[in-house]
Scaffold this motif. Sequence first.
Motif, PDB file in Angstrom:
ATOM      1  N   PHE A 274      -3.813  -7.419  11.107  1.00  0.00           N
ATOM      2  CA  PHE A 274      -3.693  -7.869  12.249  1.00  0.00           C
ATOM      3  C   PHE A 274      -5.023  -8.068  12.763  1.00  0.00           C
ATOM      4  O   PHE A 274      -5.345  -8.629  13.799  1.00  0.00           O
ATOM      5  CB  PHE A 274      -3.256  -6.665  13.698  1.00  0.00           C
ATOM      6  CG  PHE A 274      -1.525  -6.415  12.754  1.00  0.00           C
ATOM      7  CD1 PHE A 274      -0.294  -7.214  12.131  1.00  0.00           C
ATOM      8  CD2 PHE A 274      -0.925  -5.263  14.189  1.00  0.00           C
ATOM      9  CE1 PHE A 274       0.795  -6.682  12.747  1.00  0.00           C
ATOM     10  CE2 PHE A 274       0.389  -5.431  13.903  1.00  0.00           C
ATOM     11  CZ  PHE A 274       1.176  -6.024  12.643  1.00  0.00           C
ATOM     12  N   LYS A 275      -5.727  -8.047  11.019  1.00  0.00           N
ATOM     13  CA  LYS A 275      -7.429  -8.152  11.847  1.00  0.00           C
ATOM     14  C   LYS A 275      -7.919  -7.522  12.966  1.00  0.00           C
ATOM     15  O   LYS A 275      -8.228  -8.865  13.700  1.00  0.00           O
ATOM     16  CB  LYS A 275      -7.597 -10.212  12.119  1.00  0.00           C
ATOM     17  CG  LYS A 275      -6.979 -10.048   9.780  1.00  0.00           C
ATOM     18  CD  LYS A 275      -6.803 -11.593   9.668  1.00  0.00           C
ATOM     19  CE  LYS A 275      -6.422 -11.605   8.487  1.00  0.00           C
ATOM     20  NZ  LYS A 275      -5.746 -11.278   8.244  1.00  0.00           N
TER      21      LYS A 275
ATOM     22  N   SER B 223       1.336  -1.455  -0.160  1.00  0.00           N
ATOM     23  CA  SER B 223      -0.225  -0.475  -0.227  1.00  0.00           C
ATOM     24  C   SER B 223       0.663   1.163   0.081  1.00  0.00           C
ATOM     25  O   SER B 223       1.957   0.873   0.872  1.00  0.00           O
ATOM     26  CB  SER B 223      -0.567   0.067   1.393  1.00  0.00           C
ATOM     27  OG  SER B 223      -1.942  -1.291   1.195  1.00  0.00           O
ATOM     28  N   SER B 224       0.373   2.349  -0.783  1.00  0.00           N
ATOM     29  CA  SER B 224       1.152   3.513  -0.543  1.00  0.00           C
ATOM     30  C   SER B 224       0.345   4.804  -0.690  1.00  0.00           C
ATOM     31  O   SER B 224      -0.905   4.913  -0.710  1.00  0.00           O
ATOM     32  CB  SER B 224       2.592   3.627  -1.829  1.00  0.00           C
ATOM     33  OG  SER B 224       1.195   3.310  -2.393  1.00  0.00           O
ATOM     34  N   LYS B 225       1.070   6.324   0.052  1.00  0.00           N
ATOM     35  CA  LYS B 225       0.348   6.825  -0.195  1.00  0.00           C
ATOM     36  C   LYS B 225       1.282   8.192  -0.712  1.00  0.00           C
ATOM     37  O   LYS B 225       2.523   8.486  -0.317  1.00  0.00           O
ATOM     38  CB  LYS B 225      -0.459   7.035   0.663  1.00  0.00           C
ATOM     39  CG  LYS B 225      -0.904   8.699   0.845  1.00  0.00           C
ATOM     40  CD  LYS B 225      -2.569   9.267  -0.267  1.00  0.00           C
ATOM     41  CE  LYS B 225      -2.792  10.280  -0.277  1.00  0.00           C
ATOM     42  NZ  LYS B 225      -2.770  10.844  -1.404  1.00  0.00           N
ATOM     43  N   CYS B 226       1.532   9.284  -2.017  1.00  0.00           N
ATOM     44  CA  CYS B 226       2.644  10.255  -2.268  1.00  0.00           C
ATOM     45  C   CYS B 226       1.758  11.324  -1.643  1.00  0.00           C
ATOM     46  O   CYS B 226       0.444  11.680  -2.174  1.00  0.00           O
ATOM     47  CB  CYS B 226       2.678   9.947  -3.637  1.00  0.00           C
ATOM     48  SG  CYS B 226       3.723  11.518  -3.903  1.00  0.00           S
ATOM     49  N   TYR B 227       2.082  12.042  -0.916  1.00  0.00           N
ATOM     50  CA  TYR B 227       1.553  13.352  -0.689  1.00  0.00           C
ATOM     51  C   TYR B 227       1.909  14.443  -1.450  1.00  0.00           C
ATOM     52  O   TYR B 227       3.399  15.059  -1.585  1.00  0.00           O
ATOM     53  CB  TYR B 227       1.886  13.746   1.131  1.00  0.00           C
ATOM     54  CG  TYR B 227       1.288  12.924   1.747  1.00  0.00           C
ATOM     55  CD1 TYR B 227       0.031  12.785   2.244  1.00  0.00           C
ATOM     56  CD2 TYR B 227       1.409  12.135   2.430  1.00  0.00           C
ATOM     57  CE1 TYR B 227      -0.897  12.095   3.007  1.00  0.00           C
ATOM     58  CE2 TYR B 227       0.945  10.204   3.200  1.00  0.00           C
ATOM     59  CZ  TYR B 227      -0.103  10.588   3.504  1.00  0.00           C
ATOM     60  OH  TYR B 227      -1.138  10.355   3.962  1.00  0.00           O
ATOM     61  N   HIS B 228       0.913  15.231  -2.804  1.00  0.00           N
ATOM     62  CA  HIS B 228       1.445  16.349  -3.022  1.00  0.00           C
ATOM     63  C   HIS B 228       1.828  17.346  -2.576  1.00  0.00           C
ATOM     64  O   HIS B 228       1.193  17.650  -1.694  1.00  0.00           O
ATOM     65  CB  HIS B 228       0.811  16.553  -4.151  1.00  0.00           C
ATOM     66  CG  HIS B 228       0.853  18.168  -5.186  1.00  0.00           C
ATOM     67  ND1 HIS B 228       1.617  18.369  -5.752  1.00  0.00           N
ATOM     68  CD2 HIS B 228       0.375  19.195  -5.297  1.00  0.00           C
ATOM     69  CE1 HIS B 228       1.548  18.370  -6.621  1.00  0.00           C
ATOM     70  NE2 HIS B 228       0.640  19.646  -6.028  1.00  0.00           N
TER      71      HIS B 228
ATOM     72  N   LEU C 101      -4.391   6.483   8.161  1.00  0.00           N
ATOM     73  CA  LEU C 101      -2.853   5.208   7.390  1.00  0.00           C
ATOM     74  C   LEU C 101      -3.155   4.063   8.083  1.00  0.00           C
ATOM     75  O   LEU C 101      -2.887   3.259   7.533  1.00  0.00           O
ATOM     76  CB  LEU C 101      -2.759   5.860   5.863  1.00  0.00           C
ATOM     77  CG  LEU C 101      -3.558   6.545   4.587  1.00  0.00           C
ATOM     78  CD1 LEU C 101      -2.375   6.756   3.321  1.00  0.00           C
ATOM     79  CD2 LEU C 101      -4.489   5.219   3.800  1.00  0.00           C
ATOM     80  N   GLU C 102      -2.219   4.570   8.723  1.00  0.00           N
ATOM     81  CA  GLU C 102      -0.793   3.576   8.951  1.00  0.00           C
ATOM     82  C   GLU C 102      -1.845   3.009  10.085  1.00  0.00           C
ATOM     83  O   GLU C 102      -1.634   1.350  10.502  1.00  0.00           O
ATOM     84  CB  GLU C 102       0.182   4.029  10.306  1.00  0.00           C
ATOM     85  CG  GLU C 102       0.730   3.186  10.696  1.00  0.00           C
ATOM     86  CD  GLU C 102       2.069   4.648  11.207  1.00  0.00           C
ATOM     87  OE1 GLU C 102       2.685   4.049  12.505  1.00  0.00           O
ATOM     88  OE2 GLU C 102       2.222   5.846  11.009  1.00  0.00           O
ATOM     89  N   HIS C 103      -3.014   2.971  10.883  1.00  0.00           N
ATOM     90  CA  HIS C 103      -3.912   2.734  11.712  1.00  0.00           C
ATOM     91  C   HIS C 103      -4.451   1.686  10.237  1.00  0.00           C
ATOM     92  O   HIS C 103      -5.346   0.710  10.978  1.00  0.00           O
ATOM     93  CB  HIS C 103      -4.706   3.719  12.290  1.00  0.00           C
ATOM     94  CG  HIS C 103      -5.787   3.760  13.546  1.00  0.00           C
ATOM     95  ND1 HIS C 103      -7.144   2.991  12.995  1.00  0.00           N
ATOM     96  CD2 HIS C 103      -5.094   3.106  14.610  1.00  0.00           C
ATOM     97  CE1 HIS C 103      -7.650   2.372  14.168  1.00  0.00           C
ATOM     98  NE2 HIS C 103      -6.654   2.141  15.090  1.00  0.00           N
ATOM     99  N   SER C 104      -5.270   2.067   9.957  1.00  0.00           N
ATOM    100  CA  SER C 104      -5.974   1.565   8.908  1.00  0.00           C
ATOM    101  C   SER C 104      -5.469   0.181   8.494  1.00  0.00           C
ATOM    102  O   SER C 104      -5.629  -1.137   8.675  1.00  0.00           O
ATOM    103  CB  SER C 104      -6.398   1.790   7.825  1.00  0.00           C
ATOM    104  OG  SER C 104      -7.636   3.011   7.999  1.00  0.00           O
ATOM    105  N   PHE C 105      -3.914   0.781   8.126  1.00  0.00           N
ATOM    106  CA  PHE C 105      -3.312  -0.301   7.321  1.00  0.00           C
ATOM    107  C   PHE C 105      -2.794  -1.880   8.782  1.00  0.00           C
ATOM    108  O   PHE C 105      -3.061  -2.559   8.923  1.00  0.00           O
ATOM    109  CB  PHE C 105      -2.110   0.108   7.107  1.00  0.00           C
ATOM    110  CG  PHE C 105      -1.041  -1.146   6.900  1.00  0.00           C
ATOM    111  CD1 PHE C 105      -0.491  -1.698   5.393  1.00  0.00           C
ATOM    112  CD2 PHE C 105       0.178  -0.896   7.325  1.00  0.00           C
ATOM    113  CE1 PHE C 105       0.095  -2.364   5.306  1.00  0.00           C
ATOM    114  CE2 PHE C 105       1.522  -2.068   6.948  1.00  0.00           C
ATOM    115  CZ  PHE C 105       1.237  -2.789   5.807  1.00  0.00           C
TER     116      PHE C 105
END
Length: 147
Positions: A143-144, A111-116, A134-138
């Motif tokens: 870890f389900k 998963s990735s995200k580029c911040y403009h 995003l980190e929390h959701s990932f």
Amino acid sequence: IHPNCVAIRGKSSGGFTALNGMIQSNLFSAGIIYYGITNLVGLDQTTHAFESGYLSTLVKPADQYSRSPINHIDSIQAPLLLLYGDQDPVVPLAQAESMIARLTKINHPISSKCYHGEGHGFSKPEHQEHAMSLEHSFLEKQFKLPS
């Protein structure tokens, strides 16, 4: 700790360390990399003037290829989240883009995200908040965990 819920996280050179930790160990079940160094050879050629030549004092040029995480992606067993900015003069955008492309090519979970408009380290509060979300959701997904 729960053996299936161990994540490693790092920023910049800490991201380089985290990636190498994932390469050298199967202990980690997730990795989160913020603007991390993935390719020492590429970094030595493209970093900004202030750090020009600095890398060769840390890693001999002859060892830069073998110590670059991008050259060992087949050893990474856990899913990765890569977060980076498109205006980073220290660890250029190409570092993340090439890592994402290679991992995608081998169907590695990424998963990735580029911040403009972000450089090295996220300065905008909305980007900092979004990255943490995003980190929390990932981690919840990996870890389900109940949300």
